[in-house]
Scaffold this motif. Structure first.
Motif, short mmCIF file in Angstrom:
data_model
loop_
_atom_site.label_atom_id
_atom_site.label_comp_id
_atom_site.label_asym_id
_atom_site.label_seq_id
_atom_site.Cartn_x
_atom_site.Cartn_y
_atom_site.Cartn_z
N ARG A 18 -14.53 21.66 17.14
CA ARG A 18 -14.55 21.95 16.04
C ARG A 18 -13.13 21.38 14.75
O ARG A 18 -13.78 21.66 13.19
N GLY A 46 -13.36 24.20 9.78
CA GLY A 46 -12.34 23.55 10.11
C GLY A 46 -11.19 22.73 10.14
O GLY A 46 -10.34 22.26 11.06
N ASP A 186 -11.97 27.45 19.77
CA ASP A 186 -13.11 26.66 19.67
C ASP A 186 -14.21 27.14 20.83
O ASP A 186 -14.99 27.99 20.19
#
Length: 258
Positions: A18, A46, A186
């Motif tokens: 991400r 992100g 992530d």
């Protein structure tokens, strides 16, 4: 000379996660402060800012410190959780899990967690974590910050109870450490934000559980045995007056005779 942080290698390592955009800066006061300001300006979920020279890092209780250039990885990630605010107390624990797993993957070191937000090698601290909520009228976000000691020498340590990847005998690069941690973050963040319970995974990585501890609070200290972590992320301590849950506090691991 190999740079302390290699942006292209890091981007290649993080394909499919991400994390984007990833900004490497030569130096900054605080990556958390930078990312929080960008969150208020509408930066996307992100975003990650990373530096090898943080000049005014911040910890809990407004503690401030500076590290020598190209010795520590300081990075902050911006997320916009869909999980309810009541669950956000877990974010620092999620980051701790990611740092422990990422360090193991990159360096082979047996990184463990001390509740709530320290990462240890043995009993020496290698990483501190600070997660902060950023609320605006239009949105809400969280900044997940971490400072990982990579190349500090013994004489550069801020306190004798700290350590670094290099001191512990690994030659893992700052780039490998940052990539390993962000990939693990992530993984664990997605599972947490989807509503999955991470309690068992956290307990498996936490060296506080089963230890005699002292929880230092503003109003005094409480001692007992750390027995578990609640669904909220609070630490459960069995004391002489019964079990108590702590959502915050400095924890000291006590040794026999303490």
């Amino acid at each position: 000379m190999t740079p302390f942080l290699d942006r292209q290698a890091l981007l290649d390592d993080l394909v499919g996660t991400r994390w984007s955009p990833i900004d490497l800066v030569a130096a900054t006061g605080s990556t958390n402060a930078d990312v929080a300001a960008r969150a208020r300006a509408g930066a996307p979920d992100g975003l990650v800012e990373i530096t090898g020279w943080q000049q005014a890092g911040r910890g809990r209780f407004t503690r401030v410190w500076e590290t020598p250039p190209d010795t520590c990885v300081a990075m902050s990630a911006l997320v916009r959780p869909t999980a309810p605010l009541a669950a956000w107390g877990w974010l620092s624990l999620v980051v701790g899990m990611a740092v422990a797993d990422g360090l193991r993957a990159a360096s082979g070191l047996d990184a463990r967690l001390k509740w709530p937000n320290d990462v240890l090698i043995g009993e020496r601290k290698i990483c501190g974590i600070l997660s902060e909520a950023v609320m605006t009228d239009a949105d809400r976000a969280a900044v997940l910050g971490m400072g990982i000691n990579v190349a500090l020498a013994e004489e550069q340590l801020p306190v004798p109870t700290a350590t670094s990847v290099r001191i512990e005998g690994s030659d893992a690069s700052a780039t490998a450490v940052a990539g390993g941690v962000l990939k693990a973050l992530d993984h664990w963040y997605r599972r947490w934000d989807a509503g999955e319970s991470l309690t068992d995974a956290y307990l498996a990585r936490c060296s506080t559980i089963g230890r005699r501890v002292r929880v230092q609070l503003a109003e005094g200290a409480v001692e007992g045995e750390a027995v578990s972590v609640e669904a909220s992320g609070s630490l459960i301590v069995a004391t002489a007056s019964g079990r108590q849950a702590f959502s915050a506090g400095d924890v000291v691991h006590l040794r026999p005779g303490d």
